[in-house]
Design an enzyme around this catalytic site. Structure first.
Site, PDB file in Angstrom:
ATOM      1  N   CYS A 198      -2.828  -0.275   7.383  1.00  0.00           N
ATOM      2  CA  CYS A 198      -2.052   0.962   7.299  1.00  0.00           C
ATOM      3  C   CYS A 198      -2.244   1.827   8.545  1.00  0.00           C
ATOM      4  O   CYS A 198      -1.286   2.429   9.033  1.00  0.00           O
ATOM      5  CB  CYS A 198      -2.425   1.721   6.040  1.00  0.00           C
ATOM      6  SG  CYS A 198      -1.922   0.866   4.529  1.00  0.00           S
ATOM      7  N   CYS A 258      -6.620   1.883   5.438  1.00  0.00           N
ATOM      8  CA  CYS A 258      -7.235   0.631   5.868  1.00  0.00           C
ATOM      9  C   CYS A 258      -6.712   0.271   7.268  1.00  0.00           C
ATOM     10  O   CYS A 258      -5.796   0.922   7.784  1.00  0.00           O
ATOM     11  CB  CYS A 258      -6.899  -0.478   4.875  1.00  0.00           C
ATOM     12  SG  CYS A 258      -5.168  -1.010   4.942  1.00  0.00           S
ATOM     13  N   GLU A 284       0.737   3.943   1.738  1.00  0.00           N
ATOM     14  CA  GLU A 284       1.123   4.410   3.069  1.00  0.00           C
ATOM     15  C   GLU A 284       2.321   3.647   3.614  1.00  0.00           C
ATOM     16  O   GLU A 284       3.225   4.252   4.202  1.00  0.00           O
ATOM     17  CB  GLU A 284      -0.045   4.241   4.058  1.00  0.00           C
ATOM     18  CG  GLU A 284      -1.296   5.005   3.689  1.00  0.00           C
ATOM     19  CD  GLU A 284      -2.303   4.166   2.907  1.00  0.00           C
ATOM     20  OE1 GLU A 284      -3.515   4.362   3.126  1.00  0.00           O
ATOM     21  OE2 GLU A 284      -1.894   3.323   2.079  1.00  0.00           O
ATOM     22  N   HIS A 330       0.841  -1.193   0.000  1.00  0.00           N
ATOM     23  CA  HIS A 330       0.000   0.000   0.000  1.00  0.00           C
ATOM     24  C   HIS A 330       0.880   1.248   0.000  1.00  0.00           C
ATOM     25  O   HIS A 330       1.991   1.238   0.538  1.00  0.00           O
ATOM     26  CB  HIS A 330      -0.893   0.017   1.227  1.00  0.00           C
ATOM     27  CG  HIS A 330      -2.003  -0.985   1.187  1.00  0.00           C
ATOM     28  ND1 HIS A 330      -3.139  -0.841   1.944  1.00  0.00           N
ATOM     29  CD2 HIS A 330      -2.163  -2.139   0.486  1.00  0.00           C
ATOM     30  CE1 HIS A 330      -3.948  -1.868   1.714  1.00  0.00           C
ATOM     31  NE2 HIS A 330      -3.366  -2.670   0.841  1.00  0.00           N
TER      32      HIS A 330
END
Length: 148
Positions: free
Chosen positions: A80, A77, A49, A47
């Site tokens: 993260c 999410c 992040e 991801h």
């Protein structure tokens, strides 16, 4: 947030969900930027992040990102958000809310959960329409490609 939106565009170029992130230090200096890479790396944890957190920590030379702010085009999410707690981030500014996986305000409030060892400020909805448009267009193209 505009830098994060540009990173989201970069993700879409290689078939990833268009989410981008940028981390700035307490003085406003950019520490890191990145975008989703799940498809290109075949990695469910790739991801935006997480990649930005890793790069920012490497640049600082320490895993603690106290005082830093993350700008991200979509509400993080749970995975993260947990990483943001562990990184001791000071603030998260996100664009579009994520009603299916958002862990800072939509489904959970991990950034302000007093049961955790760290909390951070959260601001949502910044340039939300621009981030949401990218997501809508991306998924519309995927659906259209699947119909052919």
């Amino acid at each position: 947030m505009r830098i994060a939106l540009a990173e989201a565009d970069a993700a879409a170029l290689h078939g990833d969900v268009p989410v981008g992130a940028v981390i700035v230090d307490t003085d406003g200096r950019e520490l890191a930027r990145d975008h989703n890479r799940r498809e290109v790396l075949a990695d469910p944890t790739a991801h935006a992040e997480l990649y930005a957190l890793r790069a920012a920590a490497a640049r600082r030379g320490h895993w603690r990102l106290e005082g830093a702010t993350l700008f991200v085009t979509l509400e993080p999410c749970p995975m993260c958000a947990g990483a943001l707690v562990n990184a001791r981030i000071a603030r998260v500014v996100f664009g579009a809310h994520d009603p299916k996986a958002g862990a800072l305000s939509s489904l959970f409030t991990l950034g302000s959960d007093t049961r955790l060892n760290h909390r951070f400020a959260v601001t949502g909805g910044v340039l939300a329409a621009e981030g949401a448009r990218r997501l809508t267009e991306f998924f519309a193209k995927l659906r259209a490609a699947g119909e052919k």
